[in-house]
Design a protein around this motif. Structure first.
Motif, mmCIF file in Angstrom:
data_model
loop_
_atom_site.group_PDB
_atom_site.id
_atom_site.type_symbol
_atom_site.label_atom_id
_atom_site.label_comp_id
_atom_site.label_asym_id
_atom_site.label_seq_id
_atom_site.Cartn_x
_atom_site.Cartn_y
_atom_site.Cartn_z
ATOM 1 N N LYS A 204 -7.614 0.053 6.811
ATOM 2 C CA LYS A 204 -6.518 1.017 6.982
ATOM 3 C C LYS A 204 -5.171 0.305 7.034
ATOM 4 O O LYS A 204 -4.279 0.667 7.804
ATOM 5 N N ASP B 81 -8.054 -3.428 -2.015
ATOM 6 C CA ASP B 81 -8.764 -2.158 -1.800
ATOM 7 C C ASP B 81 -9.481 -2.184 -0.452
ATOM 8 O O ASP B 81 -9.481 -1.187 0.281
ATOM 9 N N TYR B 82 -10.055 -3.329 -0.124
ATOM 10 C CA TYR B 82 -10.708 -3.497 1.180
ATOM 11 C C TYR B 82 -9.678 -3.358 2.302
ATOM 12 O O TYR B 82 -9.919 -2.689 3.313
ATOM 13 N N LYS C 143 -6.745 -1.758 2.253
ATOM 14 C CA LYS C 143 -6.231 -0.396 2.362
ATOM 15 C C LYS C 143 -7.272 0.579 2.900
ATOM 16 O O LYS C 143 -6.984 1.393 3.782
ATOM 17 N N ASN C 144 -8.478 0.508 2.358
ATOM 18 C CA ASN C 144 -9.474 1.541 2.631
ATOM 19 C C ASN C 144 -10.307 1.271 3.879
ATOM 20 O O ASN C 144 -10.556 2.181 4.675
ATOM 21 N N GLU C 145 -10.754 0.036 4.064
ATOM 22 C CA GLU C 145 -11.611 -0.270 5.215
ATOM 23 C C GLU C 145 -10.802 -0.679 6.440
ATOM 24 O O GLU C 145 -11.139 -0.309 7.561
ATOM 25 N N ASN D 204 -0.198 3.388 3.672
ATOM 26 C CA ASN D 204 -0.478 4.777 4.014
ATOM 27 C C ASN D 204 0.296 5.127 5.277
ATOM 28 O O ASN D 204 -0.124 4.809 6.380
#
Length: 224
Positions: free
Chosen positions: A109, A102-103, A105-107, A133
């Protein structure tokens, strides 16, 4: 061929966590201060280098390495600080795997950026992009044409490296970009691509994900 074996790992890490404004897909050399100013974490270690020119195999030189990464540190199972684990999870690490990905993917990118300096000189950089993404605002380096077009549009010199001087055959994944040897690699099956730029010698590829980003940094090898 020279081996580089880490004997002391991760003395310190530094991060200002400032906004990163660098276009890392360019090959212009970056300074350590540039990376600090753009919020990169610093990991330091020393290593022994085999010297093929010496007769006595017991005599080796020591090198200082500073690695700058956009990946924050965490403690491994031995309690040592290392970059956050992003690969090679085991079954018992399912919760950690979910949290760390999650880190990623989200932080981050879905992008890992790594610079390595040897004795304060820029050694190489590597960029790994995972296609979690595909709408990210990043170059799509998945074909020879895409690579050429990207740098041509920026008016940056890009030349395929000659593979066979007799026939004129060229590599499809190796280029001189602003005269810096760079290799691109891509896996449709695994859904990622990467870029490796060498600033110091002739080796053109070293996938560091399985060593630096797998929760262990006890020993690493480079091949020249």
């Amino acid at each position: 061929m020279k081996n580089i074996t880490i004997i002391f790992v991760l003395l310190s890490f530094i991060s200002c966590r400032k906004k990163d404004t660098i276009n890392h897909f360019l090959t212009k050399p970056i300074t350590q201060q540039d990376l600090k100013n753009n919020g990169f974490y610093k990991y330091s270690y020393t290593a022994t280098l085999d010297d093929e020119d010496k007769v006595d195999d017991t005599i080796r030189s020591i090198a200082k390495y500073d690695m700058y990464s956009n990946v924050k540190p965490e403690r491994d199972k031995e309690g040592k600080l290392c970059p956050t684990q992003l690969w090679n999870f085991y079954n018992e690490d399912s919760i950690k795997k979910r949290k760390n990905l999650d880190y990623f993917k989200n932080e981050l990118k879905s992008k890992i950026i790594t610079y390595v300096f040897r004795n304060d000189s820029l050694f190489y950089k590597e960029i790994n992009v995972q296609f979690f993404n595909k709408t990210q605002n990043i170059p799509g380096f998945t074909s020879w044409k895409n690579i050429i077009n990207y740098y041509d549009n920026l008016k940056i010199s890009v030349k395929p490296v000659i593979k066979n001087f007799k026939t004129g055959e060229k590599y499809t994944d190796r280029f001189l970009i602003d005269n810096y040897k760079t290799r691109f690699y891509f896996s449709e099956k695994k859904g990622y691509y990467g870029m490796f730029t060498n600033y110091m010698n002739n080796f053109t590829y070293y996938d560091i994900r399985d060593s630096w980003y797998s929760g262990r940094i006890s020993e690493i090898y480079y091949f020249d």
